[in-house]
Design an enzyme around this catalytic site. Sequence first.
Site, short mmCIF file in Angstrom:
data_model
loop_
_atom_site.label_atom_id
_atom_site.label_comp_id
_atom_site.label_asym_id
_atom_site.label_seq_id
_atom_site.Cartn_x
_atom_site.Cartn_y
_atom_site.Cartn_z
N ASP A 76 0.70 -0.95 0.03
CA ASP A 76 0.08 0.18 -0.04
C ASP A 76 0.79 0.95 0.28
OD1 ASP A 76 0.99 0.02 2.49
OD2 ASP A 76 -1.63 -0.36 3.32
N ASP A 106 -6.82 -7.83 0.39
CA ASP A 106 -6.05 -7.89 1.99
C ASP A 106 -7.13 -7.91 2.41
OD1 ASP A 106 -6.15 -5.10 1.22
OD2 ASP A 106 -4.96 -6.09 3.14
N CYS A 110 -10.86 -29.35 6.76
CA CYS A 110 -10.46 -28.64 6.74
C CYS A 110 -8.71 -29.60 6.81
CB CYS A 110 -9.54 -27.83 7.84
SG CYS A 110 -8.32 -26.87 7.48
N CYS A 157 -5.50 -28.08 6.74
CA CYS A 157 -4.37 -27.29 7.33
C CYS A 157 -3.57 -28.03 8.47
CB CYS A 157 -4.79 -25.84 8.31
SG CYS A 157 -5.01 -25.78 9.79
N CYS A 205 -5.62 -28.18 11.85
CA CYS A 205 -6.37 -29.11 12.04
C CYS A 205 -6.20 -30.65 11.41
CB CYS A 205 -7.97 -29.12 10.55
SG CYS A 205 -8.75 -27.36 10.76
N HIS A 248 -4.84 -22.48 9.94
CA HIS A 248 -6.03 -22.57 10.18
C HIS A 248 -7.05 -21.82 9.20
CE1 HIS A 248 -9.70 -24.56 9.78
NE2 HIS A 248 -10.54 -22.92 10.42
#
Lengths: 386, 386
Positions: free
Chosen positions: A98, A279, A317, A319, A322, A348
């Site tokens: 930014d 974002d 999930c 990840c 998980c 996660h």
Amino acid sequence: MAVVSETVSFAIDSEDKLTAARSGVMQTAHGVFQTPAFAPVATAGSVKTLLFEEVRSLGAEIVLSNTYHLYLKPGVEVIRQAGGLHRFINWGGPMLTDSGGFQAYRLSEFFDYQEEGVSFRSHWDGSPHFFSPEKVLEIQQVLGSDLIMPLDFCPPYPADEALVARSIRVTTEWAKRSKTWWESRDRLSHWGQRQFLFGIVQGSTSPSWRKRSAQELVELEFDGYALGGLSLGESKKETFETVGITVEHLPADRLRYLMGMGTPADLVLGIEQGIDLFDCALPTRNARNGTVYNWEGKLVLKGAGFKDDFGPIDERCGCPACRNYTRAYIRHLFNAKEITAMHMATLHNLWFYQELLRTVREKIRTNEFTAFKKNFMERYREEEIC
Amino acid sequence: MAVVSETVSFAIDSEDKLTAARSGVMQTAHGVFQTPAFAPVATAGSVKTLLFEEVRSLGAEIVLSNTYHLYLKPGVEVIRQAGGLHRFINWGGPMLTDSGGFQAYRLSEFFDYQEEGVSFRSHWDGSPHFFSPEKVLEIQQVLGSDLIMPLDFCPPYPADEALVARSIRVTTEWAKRSKTWWESRDRLSHWGQRQFLFGIVQGSTSPSWRKRSAQELVELEFDGYALGGLSLGESKKETFETVGITVEHLPADRLRYLMGMGTPADLVLGIEQGIDLFDCALPTRNARNGTVYNWEGKLVLKGAGFKDDFGPIDERCGCPACRNYTRAYIRHLFNAKEITAMHMATLHNLWFYQELLRTVREKIRTNEFTAFKKNFMERYREEEIC
């Protein structure tokens, strides 16, 4: 010096038939990212708690860093010596920065919009600083980020007509100066790589001012267009009406970026209106507070209800949190104030956001976005589950 | 119910010719660990900042958890419901737990040694609790840790003769009660797996009291012997003289564990005296404060000297932080108060400790330990480099 593409490297590969949703690919000097995309926030050069190997493994293809934060710490000179931000932080993929104006406005107690730029004091040590449109591009040129943002004037919400008018006048004026400066540098970073400059549309929730801002910026021709000044207190309905109205005035072949948003539902609603890039600090910040996402909504893991819940945060999930750990365990780690809890929840939440975006891209490509959105919005509740 | 080995599963494979150093392998119900070993500290069930996949990838084969912490949070009942601590935290390898007595003593404002046990108040909420020798084994039986520790009486340093005498009397008495209780449970965890009970030698820095404590415990026959009550303020010289004197009175075929120590140099000096197992919060705590290790000593990463140092923490290190990130970057993350900095420094420090132990085991096996130790102690400086 790298070869410069004169065309914007954004290709749309599918357009939803019922909504403005579309999927595509953006090519940068540091590789591609698929859209719609969500960029995890690496505020000061790291996605909080994670190494970039982890960020990549979660499926993220682009990250955002903050010019304001990096300018103050470690400072541009260190990043220049490191060979640019990609090398300094060791993220080899696409990167978005930014302008720093918004952080200066939000974090500094002594912020002031002037005609020439913005003056502010560091939130670290109170030291005085000044950002001009040219200065923030010069910083981003050294950072070497792929997608760069010009300085803009973001009015608070609500804002009176005069302030909105001033914000549009200043934003357009600064956009012109930004484009002039950027073209004088051949649109290249300090490291000889193509940088994509965006125009930032302002105009609060006013359809007419949004239209005017968009038209003035489109006339200047930017590589992509960002929607700023939203999610500042207006209703969700106003947010997405404003997004829809703004997008109507943007060229279809340029990437559209909704700045600093949002919740999983916000992403789906934004995509419906034709947004390509998001974002937000929300998934990572919530993770550190113990709030995690699944397809039904948000779980507040500290809640007593999870004390002896030996299932994963989300059965579906993939990840690392998980696959290998339970709600009961992660809840315990939060209650014992263990940093690992924040690490797991961050893994996660970012996986969930990326999985959501992967699913949406797939649904757009198979022309099932509307059905997906309906189903998602019916199941996903904003209320927290404890 | 698992098959119970009646012999202690510790095998020494090499003994240094010039010192008491030795290398070996300890077999537990959850696999083996090579000795000399360093157990990272998973105080409340996590090695702070890390997932256990990371702990394993750093080379750690055994971890330590704290009975005191787990008893208070999440409580024994949750861990019982989870199927034991290995399952609750998802660490499948060998695990060591302390008795909780030392943490009760250090963390509670209202700690009291009584004949029956120790009373204390939770450092979380002030609630009153009582640990007896039987109670701490009952907790560890449910935890299901592989190496378990009895309640002991740890005198402060310095302690007068009367207090040391009392601590030995109580420690031996409690060791007897512990052994009786443990044998009444067939030396098995709540989950039917063999648990190895250690005797903890006390005696402050007194050679005669250390001898007496060791002899009384050896007479009771434990699976291994721990050295408690060290590194409490005595000089390093006293520490290692005491270690050496104590080890002389311990059987050669049983594992020796030096509790709660220490620095890299402490590990080398302890191994020289015949120690097989260490645990310490130092490498992980230092990591979170920005102090990292290499073969020359400690680096305080926040120091300005690392501002533009684009090399890794340690050129020879294979940890994820050294392979992919620079001192300048990690220093910046510490200065910007980014959690990722703690994560990276923890990865590095634990890797360094494991690499040190891997090297020492190799040197013992090739009978080069003395030369290694001399070289290491000459290069390694305790002063911090900024």
